[in-house]
Write a protein that holds these residues in place. Sequence first.
Motif, PDB file in Angstrom:
ATOM      1  N   GLY A 297       0.810  -1.210   0.000  1.00 42.06           N
ATOM      2  CA  GLY A 297       0.000   0.000   0.000  1.00 42.06           C
ATOM      3  C   GLY A 297       0.844   1.260   0.000  1.00 42.06           C
ATOM      4  N   VAL A 298       1.957   1.231   0.733  1.00 45.77           N
ATOM      5  CA  VAL A 298       2.854   2.391   0.755  1.00 45.77           C
ATOM      6  C   VAL A 298       3.468   2.604  -0.632  1.00 45.77           C
ATOM      7  N   VAL A 299       3.857   1.512  -1.276  1.00 49.74           N
ATOM      8  CA  VAL A 299       4.411   1.627  -2.632  1.00 49.74           C
ATOM      9  C   VAL A 299       3.344   2.166  -3.584  1.00 49.74           C
ATOM     10  N   ALA A 300       2.133   1.622  -3.498  1.00 48.95           N
ATOM     11  CA  ALA A 300       1.050   2.088  -4.364  1.00 48.95           C
ATOM     12  C   ALA A 300       0.738   3.564  -4.090  1.00 48.95           C
ATOM     13  N   GLY A 301       0.712   3.961  -2.832  1.00 46.39           N
ATOM     14  CA  GLY A 301       0.468   5.362  -2.493  1.00 46.39           C
ATOM     15  C   GLY A 301       1.557   6.272  -3.020  1.00 46.39           C
ATOM     16  N   GLY A 302       2.803   5.831  -2.932  1.00 49.17           N
ATOM     17  CA  GLY A 302       3.910   6.613  -3.476  1.00 49.17           C
ATOM     18  C   GLY A 302       3.801   6.777  -4.980  1.00 49.17           C
ATOM     19  N   LEU A 303       3.420   5.696  -5.653  1.00 51.23           N
ATOM     20  CA  LEU A 303       3.238   5.780  -7.103  1.00 51.23           C
ATOM     21  C   LEU A 303       2.081   6.702  -7.469  1.00 51.23           C
ATOM     22  N   LEU A 304       1.011   6.667  -6.688  1.00 53.13           N
ATOM     23  CA  LEU A 304      -0.119   7.556  -6.946  1.00 53.13           C
ATOM     24  C   LEU A 304       0.275   9.022  -6.766  1.00 53.13           C
ATOM     25  N   VAL A 305       1.023   9.316  -5.712  1.00 53.14           N
ATOM     26  CA  VAL A 305       1.468  10.696  -5.481  1.00 53.14           C
ATOM     27  C   VAL A 305       2.394  11.143  -6.608  1.00 53.14           C
ATOM     28  N   TRP A 306       3.298  10.257  -7.028  1.00 47.82           N
ATOM     29  CA  TRP A 306       4.186  10.601  -8.140  1.00 47.82           C
ATOM     30  C   TRP A 306       3.371  10.880  -9.403  1.00 47.82           C
ATOM     31  N   TYR A 307       2.412  10.036  -9.703  1.00 47.59           N
ATOM     32  CA  TYR A 307       1.597  10.200 -10.899  1.00 47.59           C
ATOM     33  C   TYR A 307       0.800  11.503 -10.849  1.00 47.59           C
TER      34      TYR A 307
ATOM     35  N   SER B 244       1.509  14.170  -9.158  1.00 51.53           N
ATOM     36  CA  SER B 244       2.457  15.282  -9.300  1.00 51.53           C
ATOM     37  C   SER B 244       2.881  15.446 -10.748  1.00 51.53           C
ATOM     38  N   TRP B 245       3.031  14.330 -11.445  1.00 49.17           N
ATOM     39  CA  TRP B 245       3.481  14.356 -12.832  1.00 49.17           C
ATOM     40  C   TRP B 245       2.407  14.946 -13.752  1.00 49.17           C
ATOM     41  N   ILE B 246       1.149  14.551 -13.546  1.00 48.64           N
ATOM     42  CA  ILE B 246       0.110  15.044 -14.455  1.00 48.64           C
ATOM     43  C   ILE B 246      -0.283  16.492 -14.166  1.00 48.64           C
TER      44      ILE B 246
END
Length: 72
Positions: free
Chosen positions: A56-66, A68-70
């Motif tokens: 979940g932490v990895v998924a949350g980090g990826l969501l925040v990165w995404y 921020s990117w968009i």
Amino acid sequence: MAGSRRPRSSGRGDDDDGGQTQLKVGFVLLVGLSGGLIALQGDASPTVMGLATLGGVVAGGLLVWYLSWITG
């Protein structure tokens, strides 16, 4: 005195203030803990609960990165 006004920031620059960082960290922790709580509700072993939290932490980090990117 028109010359003494400070320019307003659009909030999209490279300046990452503390509030944005806290929001991002809180979001990642929320997603991570929700994975662990779902595993707990399903009577998972402590190992599986830890892995679910980590996932979940990895998924949350990826969501925040995404996000921020968009928003660029």
